[in-house]
Scaffold this motif. Structure first.
Motif, PDB file in Angstrom:
ATOM      1  N   ASP A 219       0.831  -1.201   0.000  1.00 58.66           N
ATOM      2  CA  ASP A 219       0.000   0.000   0.000  1.00 58.66           C
ATOM      3  C   ASP A 219       0.864   1.249   0.000  1.00 58.66           C
ATOM      4  O   ASP A 219       1.962   1.268   0.584  1.00 58.66           O
ATOM      5  N   GLU A 220       0.343   2.282  -0.646  1.00 60.85           N
ATOM      6  CA  GLU A 220       0.983   3.583  -0.649  1.00 60.85           C
ATOM      7  C   GLU A 220      -0.066   4.642  -0.354  1.00 60.85           C
ATOM      8  O   GLU A 220      -1.256   4.453  -0.621  1.00 60.85           O
ATOM      9  N   GLY A 221       0.371   5.758   0.188  1.00 59.42           N
ATOM     10  CA  GLY A 221      -0.548   6.847   0.475  1.00 59.42           C
ATOM     11  C   GLY A 221       0.186   8.169   0.585  1.00 59.42           C
ATOM     12  O   GLY A 221       1.339   8.213   1.035  1.00 59.42           O
ATOM     13  N   ARG A 222      -0.493   9.234   0.151  1.00 62.51           N
ATOM     14  CA  ARG A 222       0.071  10.571   0.251  1.00 62.51           C
ATOM     15  C   ARG A 222      -0.924  11.479   0.951  1.00 62.51           C
ATOM     16  O   ARG A 222      -2.128  11.455   0.641  1.00 62.51           O
ATOM     17  N   THR A 223      -0.433  12.281   1.896  1.00 66.85           N
ATOM     18  CA  THR A 223      -1.280  13.190   2.658  1.00 66.85           C
ATOM     19  C   THR A 223      -0.664  14.588   2.662  1.00 66.85           C
ATOM     20  O   THR A 223       0.552  14.740   2.839  1.00 66.85           O
ATOM     21  N   HIS A 224      -1.524  15.577   2.464  1.00 70.64           N
ATOM     22  CA  HIS A 224      -1.088  16.979   2.539  1.00 70.64           C
ATOM     23  C   HIS A 224      -1.854  17.642   3.684  1.00 70.64           C
ATOM     24  O   HIS A 224      -3.086  17.743   3.638  1.00 70.64           O
ATOM     25  N   ASN A 225      -1.155  18.057   4.736  1.00 69.09           N
ATOM     26  CA  ASN A 225      -1.747  18.703   5.909  1.00 69.09           C
ATOM     27  C   ASN A 225      -1.420  20.187   5.909  1.00 69.09           C
ATOM     28  O   ASN A 225      -0.253  20.568   5.738  1.00 69.09           O
TER      29      ASN A 225
END
Length: 740
Positions: A219-225
């Motif tokens: 799994d991969e994931g990208r988050t922008h906070n």
């Protein structure tokens, strides 16, 4: 909703009156009408033709003849696409959605409602805590029963409906079966082997089912906070890239044993054993491009291990009595063991160790239950039933969370949490064939639940009880033998789970308004719902149907999570806590069509058509609109499926498209949650070598759309927004099935 009650009752009375006009009893001789059928000349009488067929009813026959609405999906539906996950089967059912991104499964939901509103049963019983239906192989399942309205013999904890998964039964299998499969996702193989062996020795019959599987996922994931103050100051602007990979191994055993005594009594027992082990590793890279708050880390890596075992036993003794009466006594037990641990290291930009976190969790569950149902025909067209359910469960949980200095991360870390739940239920129901055209189901159920928890902070108790009257009716339209109308007026509820009542706090590694800590609330009350369901059904041929229906649920004591900023021993932290906030209403329309094209056009290709569409509305009082919907509820969902059988060669081709649009929900005055559109296209090809061997090639999630989402919180003068994107992958699989 209370205003709808008299209209619903009036509608059922109208149906009763209308059908009474066609009641054969009206032709009986009376003092005012001495003419009888016997006076009709023999040569003018019409003798109705009666056709008697052997064997079991088809899935569609059961649905059609049931007084309370029930949909059955048997082995044909389960085998159609060659799924290796039960969740992949469930997501294709009308009005059913699966939480989480495509290919990863999640909570099973009916009518768009979030977690907890749909009652999931295993052989008519609630599965033990921590048990996931996703972990059951479809090979272990005999059929799936879907009930949109509650019935008295099952718990009425079913505001959205009930899905009952029935494990393999011996009377279906006559041959040994072997299935060998392998699936490939992102270059990773996941093999699966299952076998079913039925047998009989005199009055003793058995069916032995077992499966072994290995699952590899990446799994991969990208988050922008982004966190911004009212004056425009950016406190932090972060990009987070997460990656994980793991291997899971499982073994499932599900034998079924049955013995028939000389007096006609039958005793059945079906244990279910599941053992899972998963080893995984993950990494996270955090890059902060702006902000006045220091980043928590630059790079983190974590190793996790989980070992779980579940044992569940289902049994019943069926005793036949005089007058066609029956006593069915159920008994069961359950045990669960979950051990997990993880080790996480966090580093700064120079590679220096900042923190080390060690988390361990040991959970033990035990349960025992009994129940029974006495049924007896009474008078003409009445089938009366009454029974009971008793259940006791015990949980022990210890969670330890330590930092790099060996200090507890929260005050209760290491405490032994114990929780005991007691459930008592009594019910009675009457299925009444008022006339050949009209049937009614009247049910009453009282259910009480008490939960007690002990820990160092003290004892917590929560007690609730619910009384549920239930009314179902079906009107078979005179002169239109293939058409019928259903209506239901019911009371149901959603009880708080143990975790929402007394669970130890769960800490978020990157604590923020969009990633808060979570805790329970011992003062929660159950949500109470009054429901009205109406549906029109038109049956086509042997296995086809076209139906249109609608529903309303009026909910009191709605449970929502509230977000607060609190001072703790770790400093200021955001905390999410459940509470009862008031009233809500949801409604919807549900359309379904399922038929063989040749039943409409005799010269058409041999194609099966399966399609359904649902649209949902909801409104939560006390939360400003727009989008003040029930939490996680999708506005729409649809499935379109086709299956083509070639007449020239033994080949079947098929596919199904599952679609859910973007969902945007204002969960409170401070928070808006958005889940992106979901599209999942699955296709397959089936080649039958002979009557006993076949090969299935399938591709799931062929569109492989990214799964986006966002979470926006505005509280205490701070706007926090988190946007996420998670890639998904195509899953290719091959499956060889043979009978021997």
């Amino acid at each position: 909703m209370s205003k709808l009650t008299p209209f619903a009752c009036a509608a059922m009375l109208v149906m009763t009156t209308a059908t009474a006009q066609t009641d054969p009893a009206a032709d009986k001789p009376t003092a005012d009408n001495p003419t009888t059928k016997a006076e009709t000349p023999p040569d003018t009488r019409v003798v109705p033709q009666v056709t008697i067929t052997g064997g079991r009813q088809t899935d569609m026959d059961v649905r059609r003849n049931s007084t309370a609405a029930k949909q059955i999906y048997g082995r044909e539906e389960l085998d159609r696409n060659g799924d290796t996950s039960l969740g992949d089967v469930l997501k294709r059912l009308p009005g059913v959605t699966i939480g989480g991104r495509p290919g990863r499964g999640g909570d099973v939901r009916m009518r768009g409602l979030g977690s907890g509103y749909t009652q999931i049963l295993l052989n008519g019983e609630r599965p033990p805590a921590g048990f996931s239906m996703e972990s059951i192989s479809p090979d272990q399942v005999e059929r799936i029963e879907v009930m949109r309205g509650p019935v008295a013999e099952h718990s009425t904890r079913a505001i959205a409906g009930t899905i009952n998964v029935v494990l393999r039964e011996d009377y279906v299998q006559r041959d040994n079966q072997l299935r060998v499969a392998d699936s490939i996702e992102d270059g990773r193989h996941s093999p699966n082997v299952s076998v079913t062996i039925p047998g009989k020795s005199g009055a003793f019959t058995y069916s032995l089912s077992a499966s072994m599987m290995q699952n590899r996922q990446h799994d991969e994931g990208r988050t922008h906070n982004v966190d911004t103050l009212d004056d425009g100051t950016i406190t932090k602007d972060q990009d987070i890239a997460d990656e994980s990979a793991g291997t899971g191994k499982s073994i499932h055993l599900a034998p079924r044993l049955s013995y028939k005594f000389d007096n006609g009594d039958t005793i059945n027992f079906q244990p279910f054993l599941m053992h899972n082990v998963r080893d995984s590793g993950s990494s996270s890279t955090l890059v902060q491009t702006a902000g006045i708050v220091a980043p928590e880390y630059n790079f983190a890596e974590q190793q996790s291990y989980n070992d779980s075992t579940f044992l569940r036993g289902f049994g019943n003794w069926l005793h036949k009595m005089d007058g066609n009466a029956k006593l069915d006594v159920k008994f069961g037990f359950g045990a669960g063991k979950i051990d997990s641990d993880s080790l996480r290291h966090q580093y700064d930009t120079a590679g220096n160790l900042l923190d080390r976190f060690t988390d361990t969790d040991a959970t033990r569950d035990r349960s025992i239950n009994t129940g029974g149902k006495y049924t007896r025909p009474i008078g003409r067209g009445h089938l009366l039933a009454a029974g009971w359910d008793l259940e006791a469960s015990h949980r022990e949980q210890t969670r330890v969370s330590l930092d790099k200095n060996g200090n507890a991360q929260f005050a209760d870390s290491g405490d032994n949490l114990t929780a005991d739940t007691r459930r008592v239920a009594l019910f009675a129901q009457d299925e009444w064939d008022v006339t050949p055209q009209f049937g009614m189901y009247i049910g009453l159920r009282w259910e009480g639940i008490r939960t007690t928890s002990d820990r160092s902070a003290g004892t917590v108790k929560n007690t609730s009880s619910v009384f549920s009257p239930l009314l179902h009716g079906v009107w078979r339209i005179p002169g239109f033998e293939k058409d019928q109308v259903r209506a239901s007026l019911t009371k149901s509820y959603k009880s708080p789970n143990v975790g929402d009542l007394i669970a130890a706090p769960f800490l978020s590694r990157l604590n923020s308004a969009t990633r808060p800590d979570r805790s329970g609330n011992p003062d929660l009350k159950p949500e109470l719902a009054t429901g009205l369901d109406i549906a029109y059904e038109h049956y086509i041929g042997r296995s086809g149907i076209v139906s249109a229906g609608g529903f309303i649920r009026d909910i009191d004591n709605l449970i929502r999570r509230e977000l607060t900023l609190r001072d703790t021993e770790l400093g200021p932290r955001w905390l999410s806590t459940p509470s009862n906030i008031g009233h809500a209403r949801t409604s919807g329309i549900e359309l379904e069509a399922k038929f063989k094209l040749t039943e409409l056009l005799p010269t058409a290709p041999d194609i099966d058509v399966r399609t359904n569409y649902s649209h949902f509305w909801s409104r939560v009082d006390g939360i400003p609109g727009p989008d003040n919907r029930l939490d996680q509820q999708a506005k729409q969902t649809a499935n379109v499926g086709l299956d083509y059988r070639s007449k020239a060669i033994p080949l079947t081709l098929g596919g199904i498209l599952n679609w859910t649009p973007l969902t945007r929900v204002r969960t409170s005055t401070e928070q808006i949650v958005e889940v992106g559109r979901k599209r999942a296209l699955d296709v397959y090809a089936l080649w039958k070598f002979d009557a006993r061997t076949q090969l299935r090639i399938a591709a799931a999630n062929t569109l492989a759309d990214d799964a986006p989402g966002s979470n926006l919180v505005y509280a205490n003068g701070l706007a926090s927004r988190a946007d996420t994107v998670n890639p998904t992958f195509v899953v290719w699989s091959a499956r060889l099935e043979t009978k021997f």
